[in-house]
Scaffold this motif. Structure first.
Motif, mmCIF file in Angstrom:
data_model
loop_
_atom_site.group_PDB
_atom_site.id
_atom_site.type_symbol
_atom_site.label_atom_id
_atom_site.label_comp_id
_atom_site.label_asym_id
_atom_site.label_seq_id
_atom_site.Cartn_x
_atom_site.Cartn_y
_atom_site.Cartn_z
ATOM 1 N N GLN A 201 -26.093 48.264 28.938
ATOM 2 C CA GLN A 201 -26.336 49.047 28.796
ATOM 3 C C GLN A 201 -26.300 48.942 26.817
ATOM 4 N N ALA A 204 -29.302 48.466 25.419
ATOM 5 C CA ALA A 204 -30.070 49.617 25.409
ATOM 6 C C ALA A 204 -29.962 50.600 24.186
ATOM 7 N N LEU A 220 -36.141 54.203 30.064
ATOM 8 C CA LEU A 220 -35.140 53.086 30.088
ATOM 9 C C LEU A 220 -35.406 52.827 31.722
ATOM 10 N N HIS A 221 -35.474 52.012 32.179
ATOM 11 C CA HIS A 221 -35.886 51.555 33.415
ATOM 12 C C HIS A 221 -34.538 50.429 33.345
ATOM 13 N N GLY A 222 -33.711 51.588 34.648
ATOM 14 C CA GLY A 222 -31.870 51.128 34.859
ATOM 15 C C GLY A 222 -32.057 51.096 36.741
ATOM 16 N N SER A 226 -26.886 51.739 37.538
ATOM 17 C CA SER A 226 -26.356 50.984 36.053
ATOM 18 C C SER A 226 -26.290 51.517 34.655
ATOM 19 N N LYS A 228 -26.736 55.387 33.534
ATOM 20 C CA LYS A 228 -27.862 55.587 32.438
ATOM 21 C C LYS A 228 -27.450 56.679 31.374
ATOM 22 N N THR A 229 -26.930 57.258 32.118
ATOM 23 C CA THR A 229 -26.499 58.507 31.731
ATOM 24 C C THR A 229 -25.306 58.425 30.009
ATOM 25 N N TYR A 232 -27.440 57.915 27.687
ATOM 26 C CA TYR A 232 -27.436 59.207 26.675
ATOM 27 C C TYR A 232 -26.713 59.707 26.225
ATOM 28 N N ASP A 318 -34.324 62.056 32.139
ATOM 29 C CA ASP A 318 -33.846 61.634 33.583
ATOM 30 C C ASP A 318 -34.358 62.054 34.406
ATOM 31 N N GLY A 353 -36.397 58.416 31.541
ATOM 32 C CA GLY A 353 -34.818 57.062 32.220
ATOM 33 C C GLY A 353 -35.477 57.914 34.242
#
Ligand code: ADP
Ligand code: ZN
Ligand code: ZN
Length: 740
Positions: A201, A204, A220-222, A226, A228-229, A232, A318, A353
């Motif tokens: 994180q 990124a 954002l390939h997670g 992982s 992602k939120t 953001y 998203d 994402g």
């Protein structure tokens, strides 16, 4: 004298152009204002898209603007240029694009600010003391003056007579103040601490922050879980710190109440939501909060991409692979493209994402793509806190059947479910089909019961004991005997979510099930209520369609069962493999998201298919390789462009004639243009669903290589669609999400 270029708020090709009006000298007016104008013998609303000093046409023909409907730019200049771009790109009327920019109730003047009357004191503290000293007998007035000294008060709550007396003396004035109607999802307390970021994180985030000044585009390939939120949230926080704003798009707001509450917890009143589930008043007030800059973080579904923000620093899309980002009515825009465009205009950071990016998005993150089309790839390969991705076990249902198991649960899934429930944990069962039985047919002659208005089979719904058409909603009682041959051997085939629920209850009488599909989520806030019952632990088995595959985070789910993985694989759609891979990977990702490890069981009749194999391994890269090779070879998008005009009519012959006529004309056009060599296929034929809601359907289907000037061809097709004869509807679709 000034002149205004105006787009009138009337959707028809014939008036899809700019009209010039004069602006009376005493009238203020600006670009983006909504105004009333004379049009023919009526009065219409319109939007000012430019101002100029010369009319450009004989001035005796120019009529004046009547008045302002709203005397501030309801459409910002940047959004006016965006609408012009959409008009070119999606071949829609300019006004149809402009209409997307404001809540629909603002047109026709159907919604206003809610205001309250407030009493405001016009005296200093010293004057108040003097007043009290001199008016000791008017006790009520003295009390009111004292109270108002502390601040304005709402009039309806105040004693009438003394208030009137004070107003008459000019000591108190009545003012109108705007109050906001707040959506339920934002009425929660805001407080939440930042977790410490994981190394992935952090990496990124650092890259994204580095792009804050110049702007940039990222994928954002997670993997699922992982975090992602959190990425953001941190980028947006930085944007706000720099005085900028942000948009977060989610596939469907009803399915993401958690996302909204996370954002609200972190951003408080800075966050606003925009979606169709709000009341007209709430929606308008949220829009106003955004327009006035009170709220600078907008969360919403597709249309929130048009939020009237200034100086946007970040746009997040998203779960970018979701088909809901593409509008299925005119204007048929793609919110990801619009987001791209707005991000460019604002020098913002665009973040797409997903754990399962769409093929066309991922392709843009590969080496060799031209810089103007390029996405920068950011990867997060592990789950937060080193949690493992759940192991996925495939079960071959053909073998189950040979062993004599004819039920919808394999022995393995049944045992796993038993264990999960006895351990007090939760399970998710996924089947992408609602209803009870998917079709009803006669054993003797094979007739399948179809909808009388659509060319599709009817689905049996157990709860209402009705057959239902999933395309038009028509219902009927199930037949007792075959309408074709009179036989009484009517059989129900195929399983839907209702049947899964019934089976779970039969096998596990103690299970507390909750079912989530189109049938159980009709009312306002129904989604939220069902999700809450599962989240709180009141229910322990969640059964549902693709609605439950989206980004939910349920910490106590340790088992995910996919009842029939190949259901989406067998659809007549070139994206069937991609959809299957996405659905299985996403739904598998709901397991083991907290401290207890998860387990996923996928039942299938086609265990060797690459999309099932690779989703079981959760190997996106390998899937991407296989799938893009297949699409390239089979000449499907994104290597080609598919465009079709869909004709529909009550009159079958007229429909067919219109399509065949268009085919001829399009052939003629192609023969005289150099696009000809790029066209792979073009013909008129029946649509896959040849009858829908009682209308016969034909199509002119065209496939061409994705190179050169494909827009000349689609523009010509749009022109053809607009020339469709009376009584036949025609609509152009370019790379549509559905080909039925
Ligand atoms: P994704 O969208 O990538 O599937 P989420 O954003 O839903 O993942 O995050 C998964 C879970 O991990 C959420 O419960 C979130 O609160 C939690 N989480 C995210 N980042 C961290 C972190 N750095 N430390 C601890 N928990 C985190
Ligand atoms: Zn029959
Ligand atoms: Zn129907």
């Amino acid at each position: 004298m000034r002149y205004a270029e105006i787009i009138v708020d009337l959707s028809a090709e014939a008036v899809d152009r700019v009209f010039t009006y004069s602006v009376p000298d005493e009238m203020a007016a600006d670009v983006g204002w909504q105004v009333a104008v004379p049009f023919g013998n009526r009065t219409l609303e319109g939007f000012i898209i430019a101002l100029k000093d010369e009319p450009g046409i004989p001035s005796d023909k120019v009529k004046p603007v009547l008045n302002a409907v709203r005397d501030y730019p309801v459409i910002l200049p940047e959004l006016i240029s965006l609408a012009k771009w959409m008009h070119e790109r999606y071949l829609c009327n300019l006004v149809d694009a402009l209409r997307l920019m404001i809540p629909s109730q603002m047109r026709g003047d159907r919604v206003h600010e809610r205001t309250v009357r407030m009493a405001h004191l016009r005296m200093t503290e010293a004057e108040v003391e003097a007043f009290i000293a001199g008016n000791a007998r008017a006790k009520a007035q003295c009390a009111l003056v004292k109270a108002l000294l502390k601040g304005d008060l709402e009039c309806p709550a105040l004693p009438k007579a003394p208030l009137k007396a004070l107003v008459d003396k000019g000591l108190v004035e009545i003012v109108r103040e705007e109050v906001r109607r707040t959506p339920a999802s934002l009425r929660v307390a805001a407080d939440s601490a930042d977790p410490e970021l994981m190394p992935d994180q952090r990496r990124a985030l650092d890259t994204l922050l580095g792009a804050m000044d110049a702007g940039g585009r990222f994928l954002l390939h997670g993997v699922t879980g992982s975090g992602k939120t959190e990425v953001y949230i941190r980028v947006i926080r930085e944007a706000l710190a720099r005085g900028r704003s942000a948009i977060v798009l989610v596939p469907e707001i009803a399915l993401t109440p958690q996302m909204v509450s996370w954002f609200h917890a972190r951003f408080g009143g800075d966050a606003a939501v925009l979606h169709s589930g709000l009341s007209a008043g709430e929606r308008y007030d949220e829009w106003r909060r955004i327009r006035t800059g009170e709220a600078r973080v907008v969360i919403g579904a597709r249309s929130a991409v048009f939020a009237p923000l200034e100086d946007i620093g970040v746009i997040v899309v998203d779960e970018e692979h979701e088909s809901t980002y593409q509008s299925d009515r005119r204007p048929r825009y793609d919110a990801r493209e619009v987001a791209w465009r707005r991000a460019e205009a604002h020098k913002a950071v665009l973040i797409l994402g997903s754990a399962t990016p769409s093929l066309s998005t991922y392709m843009r993150a590969m080496p060799g793509v031209r810089p103007e089309n390029r996405l920068h790839l950011l990867e997060m390969r592990g789950r937060v806190r080193g949690r493992p991705l759940p192991p996925v076990e495939l079960v071959d249902m053909r073998v189950e059947f040979q062993r004599g198991n004819q039920t919808i649960f394999s022995a393995k899934l049944r045992e796993a479910l038993a264990r999960t429930l006895s351990e007090g944990r939760q399970a998710i069962l996924f089947l992408n089909r609602r209803g009870y039985a998917t079709f009803v047919s006669c054993r003797a002659c094979g007739k399948v019961v179809k909808c009388s208005q659509c060319d599709v089979s009817m689905t049996y719904h157990r709860d209402t004991d009705r057959l239902v058409c999933h395309y038009c909603g028509r219902e009927m009682a199930p037949p007792k005997t075959c309408p074709e041959c009179g036989s009484r051997y009517i059989k129900y085939f195929g399983a839907g979510t209702q049947k899964v629920e019934e089976e779970v209850r039969r096998l596990f009488p103690d299970a507390r099930t909750v079912r989530m599909d189109v049938d159980t989520t009709q009312g306002k806030d129904a989604h939220e209520a069902l999700l809450a019952r599962f989240r709180s632990g009141e229910c322990n088995v969640l059964i549902g369609t693709q609605m439950i595959a989206k980004g939910h985070d349920f910490p106590h789910v340790t088992l995910v069962g996919v009842i029939a993985a190949d259901m989406t694989l067998n659809l007549p759609d070139y994206r069937a493999s991609e959809r299957t891979f996405q659905l299985i990977t996403q739904v598998a990702g709901r397991a083991g998201r907290a401290d207890e490890p998860g387990r996923v069981i996928v039942q299938t009749y086609d265990p060797d298919h690459y999309s099932i194999q690779l989703s079981a391994k959760q190997d996106y890269r390998a899937f991407y390789g296989m799938e893009s090779a297949y699409r390239r070879k089979a000449l499907y998008p994104p290597f080609t462009v598919i465009a079709r005009i869909v004709y529909s009519s009550r009159d079958p012959m007229a429909c067919r004639n219109a399509a065949e006529q268009a085919e001829q004309e399009l052939n003629g056009f192609l023969d005289t243009h150099d696009q000809r060599p790029d066209v792979i296929q073009m013909r008129a034929l029946e649509a896959p669903i040849k009858l829908l809601r009682g209308l016969t359907r034909w199509q002119v289907f065209l496939k061409m290589y994705f190179k050169g000037d494909t827009e000349t061809v689609t523009k010509e097709m749009q022109a053809l669609a607009e020339r469709a004869p009376e009584g036949v509807r025609a609509e152009l679709e370019v790379n549509p999400t559905n080909l039925f």
